[in-house]
Write a protein that holds these residues in place. Structure first.
Motif, mmCIF file in Angstrom:
data_model
loop_
_atom_site.group_PDB
_atom_site.id
_atom_site.type_symbol
_atom_site.label_atom_id
_atom_site.label_comp_id
_atom_site.label_asym_id
_atom_site.label_seq_id
_atom_site.Cartn_x
_atom_site.Cartn_y
_atom_site.Cartn_z
ATOM 1 N N GLU A 164 0.925 -0.911 -0.692
ATOM 2 C CA GLU A 164 0.269 0.520 0.034
ATOM 3 C C GLU A 164 0.805 1.230 -0.103
ATOM 4 O OE1 GLU A 164 -3.644 -0.020 3.210
ATOM 5 O OE2 GLU A 164 -3.269 2.313 2.800
ATOM 6 N N HIS A 178 2.324 4.780 0.130
ATOM 7 C CA HIS A 178 2.034 6.811 0.657
ATOM 8 C C HIS A 178 3.539 6.699 0.045
ATOM 9 C CE1 HIS A 178 -2.121 5.728 0.936
ATOM 10 N NE2 HIS A 178 -1.708 4.210 1.710
ATOM 11 N N HIS A 212 -3.748 -4.301 -0.721
ATOM 12 C CA HIS A 212 -4.921 -3.578 -0.471
ATOM 13 C C HIS A 212 -5.248 -2.249 -1.570
ATOM 14 C CE1 HIS A 212 -3.384 -3.530 4.100
ATOM 15 N NE2 HIS A 212 -4.433 -4.856 3.562
ATOM 16 N N VAL A 213 -4.974 -2.532 -2.848
ATOM 17 C CA VAL A 213 -5.248 -0.914 -4.093
ATOM 18 C C VAL A 213 -4.622 -1.644 -5.408
ATOM 19 C CG1 VAL A 213 -3.356 1.067 -4.872
ATOM 20 C CG2 VAL A 213 -3.296 -0.313 -2.350
ATOM 21 N N ARG A 214 -6.182 -1.396 -5.639
ATOM 22 C CA ARG A 214 -5.979 -2.601 -7.482
ATOM 23 C C ARG A 214 -5.432 -1.317 -8.736
ATOM 24 N NH1 ARG A 214 -10.251 -3.113 -9.102
ATOM 25 N NH2 ARG A 214 -11.638 -1.239 -8.551
ATOM 26 N N ASP A 215 -5.686 0.334 -8.205
ATOM 27 C CA ASP A 215 -4.314 0.808 -8.869
ATOM 28 C C ASP A 215 -2.666 0.572 -9.067
ATOM 29 O OD1 ASP A 215 -3.526 2.665 -10.680
ATOM 30 O OD2 ASP A 215 -4.443 4.618 -9.883
ATOM 31 N N HIS A 270 -0.709 0.879 -11.374
ATOM 32 C CA HIS A 270 -0.145 2.363 -11.666
ATOM 33 C C HIS A 270 0.433 3.259 -9.808
ATOM 34 C CE1 HIS A 270 -2.289 0.476 -15.482
ATOM 35 N NE2 HIS A 270 -0.920 0.438 -15.687
ATOM 36 N N LEU A 271 -1.356 4.021 -9.520
ATOM 37 C CA LEU A 271 -0.774 4.398 -8.450
ATOM 38 C C LEU A 271 0.671 3.789 -7.181
ATOM 39 C CD1 LEU A 271 -1.841 6.851 -6.985
ATOM 40 C CD2 LEU A 271 -2.840 5.522 -6.137
ATOM 41 N N LEU A 300 2.953 2.060 -8.332
ATOM 42 C CA LEU A 300 4.357 2.145 -9.067
ATOM 43 C C LEU A 300 4.467 3.738 -9.173
ATOM 44 C CD1 LEU A 300 4.064 0.208 -12.343
ATOM 45 C CD2 LEU A 300 5.355 -0.659 -9.848
ATOM 46 N N ASN A 360 -3.883 -9.292 -11.869
ATOM 47 C CA ASN A 360 -4.712 -9.461 -12.874
ATOM 48 C C ASN A 360 -3.976 -10.602 -13.951
ATOM 49 O OD1 ASN A 360 -6.954 -8.009 -13.206
ATOM 50 N ND2 ASN A 360 -5.724 -6.191 -12.066
ATOM 51 N N GLY A 382 -5.468 -11.024 -6.640
ATOM 52 C CA GLY A 382 -6.572 -10.779 -6.326
ATOM 53 C C GLY A 382 -8.356 -11.391 -6.193
ATOM 54 N N GLY A 404 -9.549 -11.903 -3.671
ATOM 55 C CA GLY A 404 -9.404 -10.755 -2.858
ATOM 56 C C GLY A 404 -8.626 -9.756 -3.008
ATOM 57 N N TRP A 405 -9.541 -8.022 -2.434
ATOM 58 C CA TRP A 405 -8.583 -7.641 -2.228
ATOM 59 C C TRP A 405 -9.358 -6.344 -0.221
ATOM 60 C CZ3 TRP A 405 -9.603 -7.411 -6.631
ATOM 61 C CH2 TRP A 405 -9.011 -7.407 -8.083
ATOM 62 N N PRO A 406 -8.769 -6.940 0.414
ATOM 63 C CA PRO A 406 -7.657 -7.657 0.612
ATOM 64 C C PRO A 406 -7.681 -9.514 0.497
ATOM 65 C CG PRO A 406 -8.242 -7.012 2.850
ATOM 66 C CD PRO A 406 -8.729 -6.634 2.143
#
Lengths: 293, 339
Positions: free
Chosen positions: B91, B93, B129-132, B134-135, B137, B158, B215, B219-221
């Motif tokens: 995740e 940040h 926790h995060v599906r994006d 590209h975010l 990376l 995916n 996922g 799933g997520w998580p």
């Protein structure tokens, strides 16, 4: 944006469905997203859209669920996406109805007693899981709620409970993540994409003060976002509350240009960007032809 | 390329997934947790290497290359191989870089494996926790490292997929589903961050493998794995996937309420080894934690590799010389129990 739609169309398969990536295999979720994007963009080839809807029937179980893979019948999360893809087609009314009924009859696992170790969330409220027989999470609950709304079930007890679930999972400082809020006294981070999805799902169902912090969070966050999923959902989420950013088209163009760095986006992502491009309001606010209510 | 196990939608097989090879390595014992793998993991290879790396700006490539050579991993073994690096990017940040494996450690691993003649290097992760992706990376800084090195990235959440029988059956899962790209490589390297974990006590090279589970199926998580039991799932994934190596980023780890909300903790080490159980045992010891108190390591120590200090051949720095106790918060039961 025509380029994004063109790229989506390149992933169509002889079976009528869509692959997530060029040269890849059929995916129901990619197919549902392609249907939604092509419909929203006014794509002229209605036959191709209906072929994709037909292909979604292939992954359907008798109980109405649509699964990612027949070998994994617990992967029920594509059901709500398929329902949304079928909602605007009178020819697909029966599978739409079956999918909505499946959604109504299923929920994530519940805990009657609050678990102090898991912090603030109320696990006695029903939402929907990604995978059958696991807990409910924000995103599958949002898509299931959108499917119920497409069926006209805005006031159904499960829809009202889903809204209660989503408000319970809203972070105290605003925004949503996958579905936890406070653990061991620490408020977790919000995620822009999930916040956009949640704002879209509950728009029209709650008063603005209940989500104002989340809108404020997203309006600030979207200024620095250019990655596709977060950018697209932020724009759609804000548009659903009549806060669509004036720079949306530029941001989407910048987001598409990131493909030079990372390679082609998936079909779902491109479809979502195409939907965000034309989103002046909630693009999921349609009602099924024929309606269930 | 040899033919492998039953596949779902991918025809290419990874040579390590031979049914006969895997099953031949098994000995079974009955227990409350189901059927556990025994004999998996080469105890003779249970040696770990600890490098002192004070800052991310240091020459990490040389530190990793030195460790690989100390562990007798040479051009002869790596030359022409396709290497898969699996960092922890659970995740990301921008203001909390200590959540994830640092991009400069990934950069160092890319350079080191290239110096040993690797033909291809791929980096992949399926964030929990995060599906994006590209975010992930962009915010982690990994995207720039990949661009600079012209290394491909795979979103493991995916990818196409294949299923294999669960080799350990510590959980009730009869089979496990993995991303197809893992069958197209020769070496899998787990690259965790040294972190405390509010459910499992620590998250290291074995728990990092949750990130290979797609996922779209978990799933997520990865809630299916939580329902099956975190320690048991860790054992099943490790025993079935059988990663080849681990490189743990302990330059700056995380203490307190990990794996997301904890505080940065400078430990100044990179820990490496072929046996993930031994690597995790060594990392725990460096963090001031007795590995026998960590649930999954207790199980793994019986079946997948050694955790006792006396059974791990320590190369490079001694554990005592780099030991840096991580804060274990009393209010979190899983951390309190490690004291």
């Amino acid at each position: 944006m025509h380029g994004a739609i063109k790229d989506v169309l390149k992933r169509s398969l002889p079976c009528g469905g869509f692959a997530e990536c060029p040269g890849s295999v059929y995916r129901p979720d990619s197919t549902a997203w392609a249907v939604l994007a092509l419909s929203a963009s006014g794509h002229a080839d209605v036959h191709r859209i209906d072929s994709a809807r037909d292909r979604l029937l292939g992954g359907r179980n008798k109980d109405g669920r649509v699964v990612l893979s027949e070998e994994s019948p617990r992967t029920i999360w594509p059901t709500a996406l398929a329902a949304l893809a079928w909602a605007n087609s009178a020819a697909h009314f029966q599978p739409f109805k079956a999918a909505v009924n499946f959604i109504l009859e299923h929920s994530g696992a519940l805990l009657s007693k609050p678990d102090p170790s898991t912090g603030a969330v109320d696990r006695s409220i029903r939402g929907w899981p990604w995978i059958e027989n696991t807990f409910s999470w924000v995103e599958p609950t949002c898509f299931s709620l959108l499917a119920l709304k497409a069926a006209g079930y805005d006031e159904h007890p499960r829809a009202r409970e889903a809204i209660r679930f989503l408000l319970d999972r809203q972070l105290p400082r605003g925004g949503w993540n996958y579905g936890n809020t406070v653990l061991y006294g620490n408020e977790l981070y919000a995620h822009a994409d999930v916040t956009g999805i949640a704002l879209t799902a509950i728009s029209g169902s709650v008063e603005r003060p209940k989500v104002d912090k989340s809108i404020v969070y997203l309006k600030k966050e979207v200024q620095t976002l250019r990655t596709p999923l977060s950018t697209a959902w932020s724009i759609i989420g804000l548009a659903s509350w009549e806060e669509g950013p004036s720079q949306s088209e530029d941001w989407i163009a910048e987001s598409l240009s990131l493909q030079k760095k990372y390679g082609p986006y998936g079909t779902s992502t491109l479809s979502l960007l195409a939907m965000a491009f034309s989103a002046k309001r909630n693009p999921f606010s349609f009602r099924a032809k024929g309606g269930l209510v | 390329m040899k033919k492998g196990l039953k596949t779902t939608n991918s025809s290419i097989s990874r040579r390590r997934f031979l049914v006969s090879g895997t099953l031949a390595a098994l000995g079974y014992l009955s227990g409350s947790a189901g059927v556990l793998l025994t004999g998996c993991g080469n105890r003779q290879s249970a040696e770990t290497f600890v490098a002192k790396v004070q800052r991310y700006e240091d020459d990490i490539s040389s530190a990793i290359l030195g460790g690989l050579r100390e562990l007798r991993i040479t051009e002869r073994e790596i030359g022409g191989k396709r290497i898969f690096l699996k960092p922890n990017l659970v995740e990301p940040h921008k203001k909390a870089a200590h959540i994830n494996t640092h991009p400069l450690v990934i950069n160092g691993a890319i350079e080191a494996f290239r110096k040993l003649g690797a033909s291809t290097i791929i980096v992949g992760e399926g964030p929990g926790h995060v599906r994006d992706i590209h975010l992930v990376l962009e915010n982690s800084g990994i995207g720039d490292v990949l661009s600079h090195n012209r290394v491909a990235f795979r979103d493991l959440n995916n990818d196409e997929w294949y299923s294999v029988p669960n080799a350990a059956r510590a959980t009730t899962m009869k089979s496990l589903i993995f991303p197809a790209c893992l069958k197209q490589v020769d070496w899998i390297v787990s690259m965790p961050k040294l972190k405390t974990h509010h459910w499992e006590g620590v998250t290291l090279s074995m728990k990092n493998l949750f990130g290979v589970m797609p996922g779209i199926f978990y799933g997520w998580p990865k809630n299916v794995l939580h329902w099956e039991g975190i320690p048991e799932s860790i054992i099943d994934i490790t025993a079935t996937l059988r990663p080849d190596f681990a490189i743990a980023d302990g330059v700056v780890g995380m203490e307190g309420d990990g794996p997301i909300m904890g505080k940065p903790k400078h430990a100044g080490v990179i820990v490496m080894g072929r046996n993930l159980t031994a690597v995790d045992g060594t990392c725990a010891r460096i963090m001031g934690i007795d590995p026998r108190k960590v649930g999954y390591l207790r199980i793994a120590g019986k079946h997948l590799g050694p955790i006792r200090e006396s059974e791990i051949l320590q190369r490079g720095e001694t554990v005592a010389s780099v030991r840096t106790p991580f804060e274990l918060v009393d209010s979190i039961p899983a951390l309190r129990s490690l004291k």
